[in-house]
Design a protein around this motif. Structure first.
Motif, PDB file in Angstrom:
ATOM      1  N   GLN A   1       0.838  -1.207   0.000  1.00 33.36           N
ATOM      2  CA  GLN A   1       0.000   0.000   0.000  1.00 33.36           C
ATOM      3  C   GLN A   1       0.873   1.256   0.000  1.00 33.36           C
ATOM      4  OE1 GLN A   1      -2.590  -1.291   3.312  1.00 33.36           O
ATOM      5  NE2 GLN A   1      -4.299  -0.754   1.969  1.00 33.36           N
ATOM      6  N   ARG A   2       1.967   1.244   0.753  1.00 41.95           N
ATOM      7  CA  ARG A   2       2.891   2.396   0.763  1.00 41.95           C
ATOM      8  C   ARG A   2       3.486   2.603  -0.628  1.00 41.95           C
ATOM      9  NH1 ARG A   2       4.344   0.245   5.602  1.00 41.95           N
ATOM     10  NH2 ARG A   2       6.202  -0.737   4.757  1.00 41.95           N
ATOM     11  N   ARG A   3       3.910   1.521  -1.268  1.00 43.39           N
ATOM     12  CA  ARG A   3       4.490   1.642  -2.608  1.00 43.39           C
ATOM     13  C   ARG A   3       3.479   2.209  -3.597  1.00 43.39           C
ATOM     14  NH1 ARG A   3       7.314  -3.341  -5.057  1.00 43.39           N
ATOM     15  NH2 ARG A   3       7.841  -1.764  -6.591  1.00 43.39           N
ATOM     16  N   LEU A   4       2.242   1.730  -3.525  1.00 40.25           N
ATOM     17  CA  LEU A   4       1.202   2.246  -4.414  1.00 40.25           C
ATOM     18  C   LEU A   4       0.949   3.726  -4.136  1.00 40.25           C
ATOM     19  CD1 LEU A   4      -1.232  -0.791  -4.248  1.00 40.25           C
ATOM     20  CD2 LEU A   4      -0.070   0.044  -6.320  1.00 40.25           C
ATOM     21  N   ALA A   5       0.890   4.116  -2.876  1.00 42.80           N
ATOM     22  CA  ALA A   5       0.657   5.523  -2.521  1.00 42.80           C
ATOM     23  C   ALA A   5       1.814   6.394  -2.987  1.00 42.80           C
ATOM     24  CB  ALA A   5       0.454   5.653  -1.008  1.00 42.80           C
ATOM     25  N   GLU A   6       3.037   5.916  -2.818  1.00 45.29           N
ATOM     26  CA  GLU A   6       4.213   6.681  -3.264  1.00 45.29           C
ATOM     27  C   GLU A   6       4.230   6.812  -4.787  1.00 45.29           C
ATOM     28  OE1 GLU A   6       7.419   4.476  -1.500  1.00 45.29           O
ATOM     29  OE2 GLU A   6       6.954   5.228   0.513  1.00 45.29           O
ATOM     30  N   PHE A   7       3.866   5.753  -5.487  1.00 39.29           N
ATOM     31  CA  PHE A   7       3.798   5.768  -6.945  1.00 39.29           C
ATOM     32  C   PHE A   7       2.788   6.821  -7.411  1.00 39.29           C
ATOM     33  CE2 PHE A   7       2.118   4.303 -11.015  1.00 39.29           C
ATOM     34  CZ  PHE A   7       3.269   3.969 -11.725  1.00 39.29           C
ATOM     35  N   ALA A   8       1.603   6.806  -6.798  1.00 36.16           N
ATOM     36  CA  ALA A   8       0.566   7.771  -7.165  1.00 36.16           C
ATOM     37  C   ALA A   8       0.980   9.196  -6.806  1.00 36.16           C
ATOM     38  CB  ALA A   8      -0.757   7.412  -6.486  1.00 36.16           C
ATOM     39  N   ALA A   9       1.573   9.371  -5.632  1.00 35.15           N
ATOM     40  CA  ALA A   9       1.990  10.712  -5.195  1.00 35.15           C
ATOM     41  C   ALA A   9       3.059  11.286  -6.114  1.00 35.15           C
ATOM     42  CB  ALA A   9       2.496  10.654  -3.754  1.00 35.15           C
ATOM     43  N   ALA A  10       3.993  10.472  -6.547  1.00 37.42           N
ATOM     44  CA  ALA A  10       5.064  10.944  -7.422  1.00 37.42           C
ATOM     45  C   ALA A  10       4.522  11.436  -8.763  1.00 37.42           C
ATOM     46  CB  ALA A  10       6.084   9.832  -7.647  1.00 37.42           C
TER      47      ALA A  10
ATOM     48  N   ASN B   1       1.364  12.786  -8.961  1.00 39.14           N
ATOM     49  CA  ASN B   1       0.272  13.692  -8.615  1.00 39.14           C
ATOM     50  C   ASN B   1      -1.093  13.119  -9.000  1.00 39.14           C
ATOM     51  OD1 ASN B   1       1.945  15.797  -7.517  1.00 39.14           O
ATOM     52  ND2 ASN B   1       2.547  16.243  -9.613  1.00 39.14           N
ATOM     53  N   TRP B   2      -1.277  11.834  -8.749  1.00 33.62           N
ATOM     54  CA  TRP B   2      -2.535  11.174  -9.089  1.00 33.62           C
ATOM     55  C   TRP B   2      -3.536  11.150  -7.942  1.00 33.62           C
ATOM     56  CZ3 TRP B   2      -0.522   6.096 -11.832  1.00 33.62           C
ATOM     57  CH2 TRP B   2      -0.003   6.434 -13.079  1.00 33.62           C
ATOM     58  N   GLN B   3      -3.142  11.603  -6.745  1.00 33.93           N
ATOM     59  CA  GLN B   3      -4.048  11.518  -5.598  1.00 33.93           C
ATOM     60  C   GLN B   3      -5.406  12.175  -5.848  1.00 33.93           C
ATOM     61  OE1 GLN B   3      -0.964  12.960  -5.478  1.00 33.93           O
ATOM     62  NE2 GLN B   3      -0.002  12.595  -3.506  1.00 33.93           N
ATOM     63  N   PRO B   4      -5.486  13.320  -6.546  1.00 35.16           N
ATOM     64  CA  PRO B   4      -6.812  13.914  -6.768  1.00 35.16           C
ATOM     65  C   PRO B   4      -7.772  12.987  -7.516  1.00 35.16           C
ATOM     66  CG  PRO B   4      -5.092  15.504  -7.309  1.00 35.16           C
ATOM     67  CD  PRO B   4      -4.415  14.175  -7.076  1.00 35.16           C
ATOM     68  N   TYR B   5      -7.223  12.059  -8.282  1.00 39.34           N
ATOM     69  CA  TYR B   5      -8.055  11.142  -9.058  1.00 39.34           C
ATOM     70  C   TYR B   5      -8.372   9.858  -8.290  1.00 39.34           C
ATOM     71  CZ  TYR B   5      -6.106  14.299 -12.484  1.00 39.34           C
ATOM     72  OH  TYR B   5      -5.715  15.427 -13.150  1.00 39.34           O
ATOM     73  N   HIS B   6      -7.668   9.628  -7.202  1.00 36.39           N
ATOM     74  CA  HIS B   6      -7.855   8.395  -6.432  1.00 36.39           C
ATOM     75  C   HIS B   6      -8.917   8.569  -5.359  1.00 36.39           C
ATOM     76  CE1 HIS B   6      -3.950   6.170  -7.711  1.00 36.39           C
ATOM     77  NE2 HIS B   6      -4.673   6.590  -8.729  1.00 36.39           N
ATOM     78  N   THR B   7     -10.105   8.952  -5.816  1.00 39.44           N
ATOM     79  CA  THR B   7     -11.261   9.048  -4.936  1.00 39.44           C
ATOM     80  C   THR B   7     -11.866   7.651  -4.784  1.00 39.44           C
ATOM     81  OG1 THR B   7     -12.799   9.414  -6.752  1.00 39.44           O
ATOM     82  CG2 THR B   7     -11.745  11.389  -5.779  1.00 39.44           C
ATOM     83  N   PRO B   8     -12.628   7.423  -3.737  1.00 39.15           N
ATOM     84  CA  PRO B   8     -13.271   6.106  -3.623  1.00 39.15           C
ATOM     85  C   PRO B   8     -14.071   5.729  -4.867  1.00 39.15           C
ATOM     86  CG  PRO B   8     -13.438   7.252  -1.541  1.00 39.15           C
ATOM     87  CD  PRO B   8     -12.861   8.242  -2.540  1.00 39.15           C
ATOM     88  N   LYS B   9     -14.828   6.670  -5.415  1.00 33.70           N
ATOM     89  CA  LYS B   9     -15.637   6.396  -6.614  1.00 33.70           C
ATOM     90  C   LYS B   9     -14.761   5.964  -7.783  1.00 33.70           C
ATOM     91  CE  LYS B   9     -17.087   9.503  -9.700  1.00 33.70           C
ATOM     92  NZ  LYS B   9     -16.600   8.873 -10.905  1.00 33.70           N
ATOM     93  N   ASN B  10     -13.690   6.687  -8.032  1.00 31.23           N
ATOM     94  CA  ASN B  10     -12.815   6.360  -9.155  1.00 31.23           C
ATOM     95  C   ASN B  10     -12.089   5.039  -8.941  1.00 31.23           C
ATOM     96  OD1 ASN B  10     -13.580   8.703 -10.420  1.00 31.23           O
ATOM     97  ND2 ASN B  10     -11.671   9.794 -10.025  1.00 31.23           N
ATOM     98  N   LEU B  11     -11.670   4.787  -7.716  1.00 34.37           N
ATOM     99  CA  LEU B  11     -10.970   3.538  -7.432  1.00 34.37           C
ATOM    100  C   LEU B  11     -11.900   2.336  -7.567  1.00 34.37           C
ATOM    101  CD1 LEU B  11      -8.746   4.724  -4.462  1.00 34.37           C
ATOM    102  CD2 LEU B  11      -7.959   4.085  -6.763  1.00 34.37           C
ATOM    103  N   VAL B  12     -13.153   2.478  -7.130  1.00 36.07           N
ATOM    104  CA  VAL B  12     -14.123   1.390  -7.288  1.00 36.07           C
ATOM    105  C   VAL B  12     -14.391   1.147  -8.772  1.00 36.07           C
ATOM    106  CG1 VAL B  12     -16.543   0.760  -6.943  1.00 36.07           C
ATOM    107  CG2 VAL B  12     -15.189   1.595  -5.034  1.00 36.07           C
ATOM    108  N   ALA B  13     -14.508   2.207  -9.551  1.00 39.61           N
ATOM    109  CA  ALA B  13     -14.726   2.046 -10.992  1.00 39.61           C
ATOM    110  C   ALA B  13     -13.531   1.347 -11.633  1.00 39.61           C
ATOM    111  CB  ALA B  13     -14.972   3.406 -11.643  1.00 39.61           C
ATOM    112  N   ALA B  14     -12.330   1.758 -11.282  1.00 37.59           N
ATOM    113  CA  ALA B  14     -11.128   1.133 -11.842  1.00 37.59           C
ATOM    114  C   ALA B  14     -11.033  -0.336 -11.423  1.00 37.59           C
ATOM    115  CB  ALA B  14      -9.884   1.896 -11.394  1.00 37.59           C
ATOM    116  N   LEU B  15     -11.389  -0.619 -10.180  1.00 41.92           N
ATOM    117  CA  LEU B  15     -11.404  -1.999  -9.688  1.00 41.92           C
ATOM    118  C   LEU B  15     -12.372  -2.845 -10.514  1.00 41.92           C
ATOM    119  CD1 LEU B  15     -10.713  -4.196  -7.593  1.00 41.92           C
ATOM    120  CD2 LEU B  15     -12.397  -3.145  -6.082  1.00 41.92           C
ATOM    121  N   SER B  16     -13.535  -2.308 -10.783  1.00 37.56           N
ATOM    122  CA  SER B  16     -14.534  -3.016 -11.579  1.00 37.56           C
ATOM    123  C   SER B  16     -14.032  -3.283 -12.996  1.00 37.56           C
ATOM    124  CB  SER B  16     -15.832  -2.207 -11.624  1.00 37.56           C
ATOM    125  OG  SER B  16     -16.778  -2.841 -12.445  1.00 37.56           O
ATOM    126  N   VAL B  17     -13.393  -2.298 -13.597  1.00 39.75           N
ATOM    127  CA  VAL B  17     -12.856  -2.456 -14.951  1.00 39.75           C
ATOM    128  C   VAL B  17     -11.797  -3.559 -14.974  1.00 39.75           C
ATOM    129  CG1 VAL B  17     -11.461  -1.326 -16.738  1.00 39.75           C
ATOM    130  CG2 VAL B  17     -13.390  -0.108 -15.699  1.00 39.75           C
TER     131      VAL B  17
END
Length: 107
Positions: free
Chosen positions: A11-20, A22-38
């Protein structure tokens, strides 16, 4: 020798990857659930028209095995990111769910 993997480290690696990136604004629960479904649907697509016997042998073909492994990784990545954003301990959630299922479906 490499350090053993654990959920928190991943989870830390994924968070660091996203932070590097600047993807955090897109990692909302709604977007993450949609991506998970895809990603789960992409995994389903591999198995969609296989017979039960073919699906049991899916990992014997290197190309298909690689696709399955990548899609499983994608599903897990989005699930872990969702848990991180929502403050869910995925292992504790699974442990509690197994406990409930054992009570719900006794032997």
């Amino acid at each position: 020798m490499t350090e053993p993997l654990d959920v928190a480290k991943l989870q830390r690696r994924l968070a660091e990857f996203a932070a590097a990136r600047n993807w955090q604004p897109y990692h909302t629960p709604k977007n993450l659930v949609a991506a998970l479904s895809v990603e789960a649907s992409e995994l389903v697509e591999i198995f969609q028209w296989l017979t039960p016997e073919e699906s049991a042998r899916v990992m014997t073909d290197p190309d298909t095995a690689h696709r399955v492994t990548d899609e499983v990784a994608d599903v897990l990545a989005y699930l872990l990111q969702l848990c991180e954003v929502l403050g869910i301990d995925p292992l504790a959630a699974l442990d509690a769910k197994i406990d409930r299922n054992e009570r719900r479906f006794p032997i």
